[in-house]
Design an enzyme around this catalytic site. Structure first.
Site, mmCIF file in Angstrom:
data_model
loop_
_atom_site.group_PDB
_atom_site.id
_atom_site.type_symbol
_atom_site.label_atom_id
_atom_site.label_comp_id
_atom_site.label_asym_id
_atom_site.label_seq_id
_atom_site.Cartn_x
_atom_site.Cartn_y
_atom_site.Cartn_z
ATOM 1 N N SER A 216 61.116 9.135 39.052
ATOM 2 C CA SER A 216 60.536 10.205 38.935
ATOM 3 C C SER A 216 61.048 11.352 39.581
ATOM 4 C CB SER A 216 58.923 9.858 39.423
ATOM 5 O OG SER A 216 58.034 11.109 38.927
ATOM 6 N N GLU A 350 55.256 5.936 29.542
ATOM 7 C CA GLU A 350 55.247 6.802 30.874
ATOM 8 C C GLU A 350 53.877 7.495 30.906
ATOM 9 O OE1 GLU A 350 57.685 7.264 33.072
ATOM 10 O OE2 GLU A 350 59.457 6.867 32.303
#
Length: 567
Positions: A216, A350
């Site tokens: 991330s 995601e």
């Protein structure tokens, strides 16, 4: 006679070195002591999940505490200490707004610490080193082992280093003046990498075989290190998991205006940048956490992810080395990257993490699909064109339907593509001009280890949520029982961590046949990638139709896209 004396002295010196090294290597396992440039460290001994022994050294300062007038400043080298420094507990975490609990964590501004986990203290061991840069939207997180447990990775004889770095406003304030050019948090990471380069041999590590990896925001940070001249020579390989420097959320925009808005929230209304700096240096550190959501513009509240205190494009000043002074896309296209092999990918779903938020705003987004257009495109086209693009995006994903619970899977795909998948595919394509091996993946392991997906109550939906891959790399309390009770899970974790560590060791994630398939490097013609799942397969052009759709929008908007760089 003189010759005999010289030979004797040399032999005695060699014997002394050997005995000293041997003595150091055979130090008591219950009292591991290592000498680094700043002084001596006492660590602790642990038994890993596979029953082997490891050593941990926690809370090691890699820079001078950024407190007082050093707040917002570039990190300074760490100071030395006398005697033996205890390194058995983690150092303080940085002041932050925890995005998972939505609570403020005071921590301490004196938070620039790193942790080293190793199975050998023999300097000649030359173990590959993996430096993890944690995620958390540049707003929260730390390198602490309660979440980033080292056991799974250390099974493969590597060294794991985890780090803290300054977050949100403390780490990413930029005032476009020499006193605060920005990117202090990224420069913290550079300082940590320099410390590793200088000291990791004392922990059995190879300073010439260092891999950086992150997920991330940590992945976006890794991506920025690939582009920054400041990071050149500090690492040999890079792994990017769900995030790049060219994502909308990967770069902070209009940082000075945001800083003035933040000060106004805190009660200071000024238009003088130096008065602003004096004020921000005077307030309690915790007051500077959680300001992302309080400084959003109207457009930012509706478009993209709420990540705005992030790496910025710095202005150039005399005698100040910038971390990043050009747009990431410009650097990629110019080829001025730090050319190293990379492993890069994203999770298959995601967008599961963003589903609830999207559904809570479904009525607004059904009526205003223009906010589905990424900021990078919206800034290039007219308002009318933005509305047209928004309608096309909505139609592509849900047809003539509306965003609702009945189109949850389509919303997940949309959020996956906007925030992660497309720009990962675009980054890979553009970085391939560097002529370095690129191993691209799509993570699709679905087991009881997918803690994020399960905790969101979305186990009934397909795919792997944002951050679920972390539970296959790091041991922690959330998945401890699952790992201990399910043999199949242990086998998958071993396979996944072997891919990551083999890449760190050799630059090739499948140097042998143990994974069951050979992972082919990416090429612009074949667009190869590996489906990481129970029965892994090599694929071509990941999520082809969705990637092509987004690429057509980027191309039409005049933004550098995949189709324009196919040769």
């Amino acid at each position: 006679m003189m010759k005999a004396i010289v030979v004797t002295v040399v032999l005695c010196a060699a014997l002394f070195v050997r005995l000293s090294t041997s003595s150091q290597d055979k130090q008591p396992v219950n009292d591991p002591i290592v000498t680094v440039r700043e002084g001596k460290l006492r660590g602790s001994v642990h038994t890993l999940v596979d029953g082997s022994t490891s050593y941990s050294f926690k809370g090691i300062p890699y820079a001078e505490p950024p407190i007082g007038k050093l707040r917002f400043k570039d990190p300074l080298p760490p100071k030395s200490w006398k005697g033996i420094r205890e390194a058995v507990n983690h150092g303080s975490v940085c002041p932050q707004f925890d995005i998972t609990t939505e609570e403020l964590i005071a921590g301490d501004e004196n938070c620039l610490f790193l942790n080293v986990f190793t199975k050998s203290l023999t300097a000649s061991a030359k173990l590959p080193v993996m430096v993890c840069i944690h995620g958390g939207a540049f707003t929260s997180g730390s390198g602490n082992s309660d979440f980033l447990g080292p056991d799974y990775l250390l099974q493969h004889n590597v060294i794991l280093v985890t780090i803290n770095y300054r977050l949100e406003m403390l780490g990413f304030l930029s005032l476009d003046i020499p006193e605060v050019p920005g990117n202090a948090g990224m420069k913290d990471q550079v300082a940590a990498l320099k410390w590793v380069k200088n000291n990791i041999a004392q922990f059995g590590g190879d300073p010439n075989n260092v891999s950086i990896f992150g997920e991330s925001a940590g992945s976006a940070a890794v991506s920025h290190h690939l582009l920054s001249p400041m990071s050149k020579g500090l690492f040999n390989r890079a792994i990017e998991q769900s995030g790049t420097s060219i994502d909308d959320w990967g770069v902070g925009r209009d940082p000075v205006a945001r800083a003035f808005r933040a000060a106004k929230v805190l009660g200071k209304d000024t238009k003088d940048v130096h008065e602003l700096l004096d004020f921000l240096q005077s307030v309690p550190a915790l007051d500077l956490a959680g300001l992302t959501f309080k400084t959003d513009t109207e457009d930012e509240k509706n478009r993209g992810l709420p990540i705005h205190f992030a790496p910025v494009i710095e202005k150039k000043f005399n005698n100040i080395e910038p971390f990043l002074c050009e747009e990431p896309l410009t650097i990629l296209l110019s080829g001025k990257t730090n050319r190293v092999p990379i492993m890069i990918g994203y999770n298959s779903a995601e967008g599961l993490l963003m589903l609830s938020d999207h559904l809570s705003k479904a009525d607004f987004r059904n009526k205003n699909p223009k906010y589905l257009v990424p900021r990078e495109i919206a800034q290039k086209i007219s308002e009318d064109k933005t509305k047209v693009f928004g309608e096309r995006i909505k139609k592509f994903y849900v047809g003539n339907k509306e965003f609702s619970n009945s189109t949850a899977e389509e919303i997940v795909n949309l959020q996956t593509d906007i925030n992660f998948a497309y720009n990962t595919n675009r980054f890979v394509h553009l970085y391939s001009a560097a002529n370095q091996p690129i191993y691209k993946y799509r993570f699709n392991y679905v087991t009881d280890m997918n803690f994020i997906k399960i905790s969101l109550g979305l186990a009934h939906l397909k795919g792997v949520a944002h951050a679920d891959d972390l539970f296959y790399l790091f041991n922690n309390a959330e998945t401890k029982d699952v790992y201990e009770k399910q043999e199949k899970v242990r086998q998958i974790v071993f396979k996944v961590t072997k891919l990551w560590t083999d890449f760190a060791k050799t630059g090739n994630p499948t140097p042998d046949n143990s994974y069951g398939v050979k992972w082919e490097p990416y090429t612009r013609t074949g667009k190869e990638y590996l489906n990481l799942e129970e029965h892994p397969t090599v694929g071509h052009a990941a999520d082809r139709d969705r990637t092509n759709f987004w690429d057509s929008l980027y191309c039409e908007a005049g933004v550098p896209c995949i189709a324009r760089y196919n040769l």
